[in-house]
Design a protein around this motif. Structure first.
Motif, PDB file in Angstrom:
ATOM      1  N   ASP A 263     -10.628  10.485  -1.940  1.00  0.00           N
ATOM      2  CA  ASP A 263     -10.316  10.202  -3.333  1.00  0.00           C
ATOM      3  C   ASP A 263      -8.810  10.188  -3.547  1.00  0.00           C
ATOM      4  N   ARG A 264      -8.391   9.931  -4.777  1.00  0.00           N
ATOM      5  CA  ARG A 264      -6.966   9.799  -5.076  1.00  0.00           C
ATOM      6  C   ARG A 264      -6.217  11.108  -4.908  1.00  0.00           C
TER       7      ARG A 264
ATOM      8  N   SER B 224      -8.582   1.312  -2.560  1.00  0.00           N
ATOM      9  CA  SER B 224      -9.802   1.219  -1.750  1.00  0.00           C
ATOM     10  C   SER B 224      -9.479   0.920  -0.287  1.00  0.00           C
TER      11      SER B 224
ATOM     12  N   GLU C  37       0.836  -1.205   0.000  1.00  0.00           N
ATOM     13  CA  GLU C  37       0.000   0.000   0.000  1.00  0.00           C
ATOM     14  C   GLU C  37       0.871   1.256   0.000  1.00  0.00           C
TER      15      GLU C  37
ATOM     16  N   LYS D  83      -6.500  -0.782  -7.834  1.00  0.00           N
ATOM     17  CA  LYS D  83      -7.772  -0.222  -7.351  1.00  0.00           C
ATOM     18  C   LYS D  83      -8.132  -0.787  -5.980  1.00  0.00           C
ATOM     19  N   ASN D  84      -7.921  -2.081  -5.797  1.00  0.00           N
ATOM     20  CA  ASN D  84      -8.200  -2.703  -4.498  1.00  0.00           C
ATOM     21  C   ASN D  84      -7.312  -2.116  -3.406  1.00  0.00           C
TER      22      ASN D  84
ATOM     23  N   TYR E 124      -7.591   4.479   1.247  1.00  0.00           N
ATOM     24  CA  TYR E 124      -8.395   5.678   1.515  1.00  0.00           C
ATOM     25  C   TYR E 124      -8.941   5.747   2.943  1.00  0.00           C
TER      26      TYR E 124
ATOM     27  N   ASN F 267      -3.448   4.595 -12.512  1.00  0.00           N
ATOM     28  CA  ASN F 267      -3.532   3.208 -12.039  1.00  0.00           C
ATOM     29  C   ASN F 267      -2.795   2.270 -12.987  1.00  0.00           C
TER      30      ASN F 267
END
Length: 152
Positions: free
Chosen positions: A137-138, A127, A95, A123-124, A130, A108
């Motif tokens: 958000d990004r 998620s 992460e 994406k996982n 965050y 991404n």
């Protein structure tokens, strides 16, 4: 991108970019500047090519790089819209890697290529990141990463 942003951007565009660099959504930027969300989107569409950004995350990072705002300024609107980030989020090594590349403005797809994982896995990871850092958000995640020194 070495040229001073004031030369290229209008006063209104600078205002939008400053608020974007604080992590505010288009809705909050619109409220703060008393303009419509559509107008904010139109300003952002004009800002991106002028500063060489592909998206709002790259634009926010650019704004911080050229000193348009403090690295993180907790505005009442920003605080009201999201929880404060935890003091010590338990991010995994992967992460942190994803977040580090996100803070450099990579998409991404490029993050996936760099880490040799799928876009779905990126994406996982995002998620999962965050909520750990209190980002919605990004863009907020990238700004957080810069603030805590992960972007270096």
């Amino acid at each position: 991108m070495e040229e001073a942003p004031a030369v290229k951007l209008t006063c209104r565009e600078l205002g939008v970019l400053r608020l974007l660099a604080r992590g505010l959504s288009n809705r909050l930027i619109a409220r703060r500047l008393e303009i419509s969300e559509k107008t904010v989107k139109n300003h952002l569409s004009g800002i991106y090519p002028k500063i060489g950004a592909a998206d709002r995350t790259q634009a926010a990072l650019y704004a911080q790089r050229v000193g348009l705002t403090e690295p993180y300024e907790a505005t009442p609107s920003a605080v009201a819209t999201r929880a404060a980030p935890p003091t010590d989020p338990a991010l995994t090594a992967r992460e942190r890697g994803v977040l580090r590349l996100l803070a450099r403005g990579l998409s991404n797809r490029l993050i996936a290529r760099r880490l040799e994982i799928s876009e779905k896995t990126v994406k996982n990871h995002l998620s999962g990141i965050y909520p750990k850092i209190g980002a919605a958000d990004r863009t907020q995640a990238a700004l957080y990463a810069q603030r805590v020194g992960l972007a270096a």
